[in-house]
Write a protein that holds these residues in place. Structure first.
Motif, PDB file in Angstrom:
ATOM      1  N   GLY A  67      18.761  -4.164   6.668  1.00  5.18           N
ATOM      2  CA  GLY A  67      18.880  -4.302   4.786  1.00  5.18           C
ATOM      3  C   GLY A  67      18.806  -3.174   3.994  1.00  5.18           C
ATOM      4  N   MET A  68      17.947  -2.594   4.429  1.00  2.00           N
ATOM      5  CA  MET A  68      16.670  -1.896   3.794  1.00  2.00           C
ATOM      6  C   MET A  68      16.961  -0.242   4.002  1.00  2.00           C
ATOM      7  SD  MET A  68      12.414  -3.553   5.379  1.00  2.00           S
ATOM      8  CE  MET A  68      11.785  -2.484   4.404  1.00  2.00           C
ATOM      9  N   SER A  69      16.692   0.241   2.802  1.00  2.00           N
ATOM     10  CA  SER A  69      17.136   1.954   2.526  1.00  2.00           C
ATOM     11  C   SER A  69      15.911   2.704   2.932  1.00  2.00           C
ATOM     12  CB  SER A  69      17.114   2.136   0.870  1.00  2.00           C
ATOM     13  OG  SER A  69      15.491   1.723   0.722  1.00  2.00           O
ATOM     14  N   ASP A  70      15.947   3.891   3.064  1.00  2.00           N
ATOM     15  CA  ASP A  70      15.416   4.832   4.082  1.00  2.00           C
ATOM     16  C   ASP A  70      13.946   4.687   2.964  1.00  2.00           C
ATOM     17  OD1 ASP A  70      16.443   4.863   5.970  1.00  2.00           O
ATOM     18  OD2 ASP A  70      17.486   7.119   5.720  1.00  2.00           O
ATOM     19  N   GLU A  71      14.209   5.203   1.737  1.00  2.00           N
ATOM     20  CA  GLU A  71      12.871   4.877   0.606  1.00  2.00           C
ATOM     21  C   GLU A  71      12.129   3.493   0.792  1.00  2.00           C
ATOM     22  OE1 GLU A  71      16.421   5.134  -0.892  1.00  2.00           O
ATOM     23  OE2 GLU A  71      15.857   7.386  -0.942  1.00  2.00           O
ATOM     24  N   GLU A  72      12.590   2.194   1.514  1.00  2.00           N
ATOM     25  CA  GLU A  72      12.022   1.004   1.608  1.00  2.00           C
ATOM     26  C   GLU A  72      11.411   1.178   2.929  1.00  2.00           C
ATOM     27  OE1 GLU A  72      15.026  -2.025  -0.898  1.00  2.00           O
ATOM     28  OE2 GLU A  72      15.148  -1.798   0.737  1.00  2.00           O
ATOM     29  N   ARG A  73      12.559   1.266   3.635  1.00  2.00           N
ATOM     30  CA  ARG A  73      11.442   2.215   5.343  1.00  2.00           C
ATOM     31  C   ARG A  73      10.109   3.067   5.017  1.00  2.00           C
ATOM     32  NH1 ARG A  73      15.920   1.685   9.382  1.00  2.00           N
ATOM     33  NH2 ARG A  73      17.072   0.048   8.794  1.00  2.00           N
ATOM     34  N   ALA A  74      10.166   3.672   4.061  1.00  2.00           N
ATOM     35  CA  ALA A  74       9.592   4.929   4.270  1.00  2.00           C
ATOM     36  C   ALA A  74       7.436   5.134   4.453  1.00  2.00           C
ATOM     37  CB  ALA A  74       9.097   5.843   2.785  1.00  2.00           C
ATOM     38  N   PRO A  75       7.329   3.712   4.039  1.00  2.00           N
ATOM     39  CA  PRO A  75       5.691   3.237   4.614  1.00  2.00           C
ATOM     40  C   PRO A  75       5.062   2.978   5.523  1.00  2.00           C
ATOM     41  CG  PRO A  75       6.394   2.236   2.288  1.00  2.00           C
ATOM     42  CD  PRO A  75       7.424   2.662   2.873  1.00  2.00           C
ATOM     43  N   PHE A  76       6.571   1.987   6.491  1.00  2.00           N
ATOM     44  CA  PHE A  76       6.917   1.518   7.446  1.00  2.00           C
ATOM     45  C   PHE A  76       6.707   2.942   8.290  1.00  2.00           C
ATOM     46  CE2 PHE A  76       8.021  -1.992   5.086  1.00  2.00           C
ATOM     47  CZ  PHE A  76       7.014  -2.744   5.279  1.00  2.00           C
ATOM     48  N   ALA A  77       7.510   3.913   8.243  1.00  2.00           N
ATOM     49  CA  ALA A  77       7.469   4.691   8.818  1.00  2.00           C
ATOM     50  C   ALA A  77       6.578   6.191   9.060  1.00  2.00           C
ATOM     51  CB  ALA A  77       8.802   5.755   8.901  1.00  2.00           C
ATOM     52  N   ALA A  78       6.024   5.740   7.757  1.00  2.00           N
ATOM     53  CA  ALA A  78       4.299   6.041   7.710  1.00  2.00           C
ATOM     54  C   ALA A  78       3.163   5.996   8.683  1.00  2.00           C
ATOM     55  CB  ALA A  78       3.530   6.517   6.911  1.00  2.00           C
ATOM     56  N   ALA A  79       3.444   4.410   8.389  1.00  2.00           N
ATOM     57  CA  ALA A  79       2.260   3.835   9.196  1.00  2.00           C
ATOM     58  C   ALA A  79       2.754   4.019  10.914  1.00  2.00           C
ATOM     59  CB  ALA A  79       2.788   2.246   9.139  1.00  2.00           C
ATOM     60  N   ALA A  80       4.195   4.113  11.706  1.00  2.00           N
ATOM     61  CA  ALA A  80       4.368   4.345  12.935  1.00  2.00           C
ATOM     62  C   ALA A  80       3.928   5.242  13.101  1.00  2.00           C
ATOM     63  CB  ALA A  80       6.136   4.149  12.393  1.00  2.00           C
ATOM     64  N   GLU A  81       3.742   6.663  12.251  1.00  2.00           N
ATOM     65  CA  GLU A  81       2.822   7.993  12.627  1.00  2.00           C
ATOM     66  C   GLU A  81       1.728   7.882  12.904  1.00  2.00           C
ATOM     67  OE1 GLU A  81       4.845  11.059   9.927  1.00  2.00           O
ATOM     68  OE2 GLU A  81       6.768  10.154  10.006  1.00  2.00           O
ATOM     69  N   ALA A  82       1.644   6.859  11.811  1.00  2.00           N
ATOM     70  CA  ALA A  82      -0.249   7.463  11.882  1.00  2.00           C
ATOM     71  C   ALA A  82      -0.595   6.348  13.284  1.00  2.00           C
ATOM     72  CB  ALA A  82      -0.964   6.616  10.839  1.00  2.00           C
ATOM     73  N   ASP A  83      -0.085   5.295  13.855  1.00  2.00           N
ATOM     74  CA  ASP A  83       0.060   5.128  15.296  1.00  2.00           C
ATOM     75  C   ASP A  83       0.299   6.017  16.478  1.00  2.00           C
ATOM     76  OD1 ASP A  83      -0.864   2.318  15.932  1.00  2.00           O
ATOM     77  OD2 ASP A  83       1.217   1.534  16.815  1.00  2.00           O
ATOM     78  N   THR A  84       1.358   6.381  15.961  1.00  2.00           N
ATOM     79  CA  THR A  84       1.285   7.248  17.263  1.00  2.00           C
ATOM     80  C   THR A  84       0.646   8.331  17.265  1.00  2.00           C
ATOM     81  OG1 THR A  84       4.192   7.667  16.866  1.00  2.00           O
ATOM     82  CG2 THR A  84       3.024   9.048  17.698  1.00  2.00           C
ATOM     83  N   ALA A  85       0.159   9.270  15.923  1.00  2.51           N
ATOM     84  CA  ALA A  85      -1.549   9.493  16.310  1.00  2.51           C
ATOM     85  C   ALA A  85      -2.518   9.484  17.225  1.00  2.51           C
ATOM     86  CB  ALA A  85      -1.704  10.103  14.900  1.00  2.51           C
ATOM     87  N   ARG A  86      -2.788   7.689  16.554  1.00  3.32           N
ATOM     88  CA  ARG A  86      -3.804   7.177  17.002  1.00  3.32           C
ATOM     89  C   ARG A  86      -3.544   6.955  18.615  1.00  3.32           C
ATOM     90  NH1 ARG A  86      -3.111   2.557  20.562  1.00  3.32           N
ATOM     91  NH2 ARG A  86      -1.480   2.608  19.514  1.00  3.32           N
ATOM     92  N   HIS A  87      -2.298   7.198  19.191  1.00  2.00           N
ATOM     93  CA  HIS A  87      -2.421   6.947  20.427  1.00  2.00           C
ATOM     94  C   HIS A  87      -2.408   7.849  21.680  1.00  2.00           C
ATOM     95  CE1 HIS A  87       0.636   7.269  24.042  1.00  2.00           C
ATOM     96  NE2 HIS A  87       0.318   5.463  24.457  1.00  2.00           N
ATOM     97  N   ASP A  88      -1.209   9.362  20.347  1.00  2.00           N
ATOM     98  CA  ASP A  88      -1.790  10.244  21.432  1.00  2.00           C
ATOM     99  C   ASP A  88      -3.343  10.760  21.633  1.00  2.00           C
ATOM    100  OD1 ASP A  88       0.535  10.908  21.152  1.00  2.00           O
ATOM    101  OD2 ASP A  88       0.465  12.254  19.413  1.00  2.00           O
TER     102      ASP A  88
END
Length: 126
Positions: A67-88
């Motif tokens: 039920g969350m909007s893209d704006e509400e999901r944005a901080p978690f998407a940013a955290a996922a991108e940071a985790d992807t950078a960590r993984h790389d």
């Protein structure tokens, strides 16, 4: 002749070292945006709903996430991108260590998975 024997012994020692080389531990896969959300919100959801068991808390989190909007999901998407950078970065180091040991990174990762799953199966069987 002594130089040739010394070179042969050094080569044999190097081969034995490669044979006994322990593969480094593979990095954990990166978290998705939902996994970042669930990890941050699970304690609060569990405290707010003390009667719910873990699967029910997960269902509650999943329904909220849908039920969350893209704006509400944005901080978690940013955290996922940071985790992807960590993984790389960790994967690059893992590859470097594997190549230094003379191992293929994919095979080393699969060996670790096999050891991990067989250990888990042995623990469940006991």
């Amino acid at each position: 002749r002594a130089a040739r024997e010394a070179a042969k012994a050094a080569k044999a020692a190097e081969a034995k070292e490669k044979e006994n080389a322990k593969p480094p531990k593979a990095p954990r896969r990166p978290r998705s945006a939902y996994e970042c959300y669930a990890a941050s919100e699970r304690p609060a959801a569990a405290m707010a709903n003390p009667g719910l068991q873990a699967p029910d808390v997960t269902k509650l989190l999943a329904a909220t996430w849908k039920g969350m909007s893209d704006e509400e999901r944005a901080p978690f998407a940013a955290a996922a991108e940071a985790d992807t950078a960590r993984h790389d970065a960790e994967w690059a180091e893992f590859e470097r260590l594997c190549f230094a040991c003379g191992l293929d990174p994919i095979e080393a990762r699969e060996q670790h998975k096999v050891k991990k799953t067989s250990a888990a199966a042995a623990a469940t069987a006991a």
